[in-house]
Design a protein around this motif. Structure first.
Motif, PDB file in Angstrom:
ATOM      1  N   GLN A  55     -45.095 -18.224 -22.384  1.00 17.25           N
ATOM      2  CA  GLN A  55     -44.655 -17.002 -23.051  1.00 17.25           C
ATOM      3  C   GLN A  55     -43.524 -17.265 -24.035  1.00 17.25           C
TER       4      GLN A  55
ATOM      5  N   ILE B  93     -40.813 -14.741 -25.739  1.00 15.17           N
ATOM      6  CA  ILE B  93     -40.259 -13.396 -25.869  1.00 15.17           C
ATOM      7  C   ILE B  93     -39.645 -13.332 -27.265  1.00 15.17           C
TER       8      ILE B  93
ATOM      9  N   ASN C 130     -36.861  -7.803 -27.991  1.00 15.31           N
ATOM     10  CA  ASN C 130     -36.779  -6.989 -26.772  1.00 15.31           C
ATOM     11  C   ASN C 130     -37.956  -6.023 -26.639  1.00 15.31           C
ATOM     12  N   THR C 131     -38.874  -6.027 -27.627  1.00 11.84           N
ATOM     13  CA  THR C 131     -40.056  -5.164 -27.562  1.00 11.84           C
ATOM     14  C   THR C 131     -41.380  -5.923 -27.642  1.00 11.84           C
TER      15      THR C 131
ATOM     16  N   ALA D 224     -43.675  -9.662 -26.700  1.00  7.23           N
ATOM     17  CA  ALA D 224     -43.884 -10.985 -26.099  1.00  7.23           C
ATOM     18  C   ALA D 224     -45.240 -11.511 -26.552  1.00  7.23           C
TER      19      ALA D 224
ATOM     20  N   ARG E  22     -47.908  -8.482 -25.789  1.00  6.09           N
ATOM     21  CA  ARG E  22     -47.491  -7.389 -24.904  1.00  6.09           C
ATOM     22  C   ARG E  22     -46.267  -6.764 -25.558  1.00  6.09           C
ATOM     23  N   SER E  23     -46.310  -5.442 -25.740  1.00  2.00           N
ATOM     24  CA  SER E  23     -45.172  -4.772 -26.366  1.00  2.00           C
ATOM     25  C   SER E  23     -44.950  -3.422 -25.709  1.00  2.00           C
ATOM     26  N   GLY E  24     -43.724  -2.975 -25.838  1.00  3.11           N
ATOM     27  CA  GLY E  24     -43.340  -1.704 -25.267  1.00  3.11           C
ATOM     28  C   GLY E  24     -41.876  -1.433 -25.513  1.00  3.11           C
TER      29      GLY E  24
ATOM     30  N   MET F 241     -39.890  -3.393 -21.157  1.00  3.20           N
ATOM     31  CA  MET F 241     -40.120  -4.833 -21.300  1.00  3.20           C
ATOM     32  C   MET F 241     -39.107  -5.628 -20.474  1.00  3.20           C
TER      33      MET F 241
ATOM     34  N   LEU G  95     -40.281  -5.515 -16.866  1.00  2.00           N
ATOM     35  CA  LEU G  95     -41.378  -6.469 -16.664  1.00  2.00           C
ATOM     36  C   LEU G  95     -40.839  -7.893 -16.528  1.00  2.00           C
ATOM     37  N   ALA G  96     -39.907  -8.260 -17.392  1.00  2.00           N
ATOM     38  CA  ALA G  96     -39.331  -9.609 -17.371  1.00  2.00           C
ATOM     39  C   ALA G  96     -38.598  -9.882 -16.067  1.00  2.00           C
TER      40      ALA G  96
ATOM     41  N   ILE H 148     -47.329   0.220 -21.671  1.00  2.00           N
ATOM     42  CA  ILE H 148     -47.226  -1.100 -22.291  1.00  2.00           C
ATOM     43  C   ILE H 148     -48.507  -1.411 -23.050  1.00  2.00           C
TER      44      ILE H 148
END
Length: 154
Positions: free
Chosen positions: A59, A61, A64-65, A67, A91-93, A98, A101-102, A112
């Motif tokens: 991944q 990142i 902050n929105t 990945a 993957r975004s949100g 986010m 999730l992390a 998401i």
């Protein structure tokens, strides 16, 4: 000019069990993480398989929105055929979701955006057609697993 419009045909539902993320840290491109794959199962039309341990989700990142994900693992069908999977995704949100999730916390999957472009390679004669097709999918991240639904672009 007339174009054929692609349709989606369900290929497989996959449930991938994952381990604790390995945090590589901040790089010039973003924060790098590696998520070990422990196992799981897959179910397609007329076939089932298990996710072999040893794969990983690499991944990045980006912010902050957002990945960027690149998961690589192997499926072993009940017939003994092996399928190499490479699944690239985004993957975004919202930043707060986010971050949850992390940290491995549960998040409502509908909040998401998780879309992917899997590709498959196999030496199997029965499944050889997947080497010559394109696929898309969607996913949901849970604290201990990732649930994916893959579709063939028909």
């Amino acid at each position: 000019m007339d174009f054929l419009q692609p349709t989606l045909k369900l290929f497989a539902d996959i449930d991938v069990q994952v381990d604790t993320p390995q945090e590589v840290g901040e790089s010039p491109r973003g924060r790098r993480r590696l998520i070990p794959i422990l196992g799981g199962q897959a179910k397609g039309d007329g076939w089932t398989a298990r996710v072999l341990p040893g794969g990983a989700d690499f991944q990045l990142i980006v912010s902050n929105t957002l990945a960027e994900l690149d998961a690589r693992y192997v499926l072993e069908t009940d017939a003994g055929d092996l399928i190499y999977v490479q699944n690239r995704a985004i993957r975004s949100g919202p930043p707060e979701l986010m971050a949850r999730l992390a940290r491995g916390e549960p998040v409502d999957p509908s909040a998401i955006y998780f879309r992917c472009s899997p590709s498959f390679e196999t030496a199997s004669r029965a499944l050889g057609w997947i080497n010559e097709r394109m696929f898309v999918g969607a996913g949901m991240r849970h604290p201990d697993r990732v649930v994916l639904r893959f579709f063939e672009l028909a």
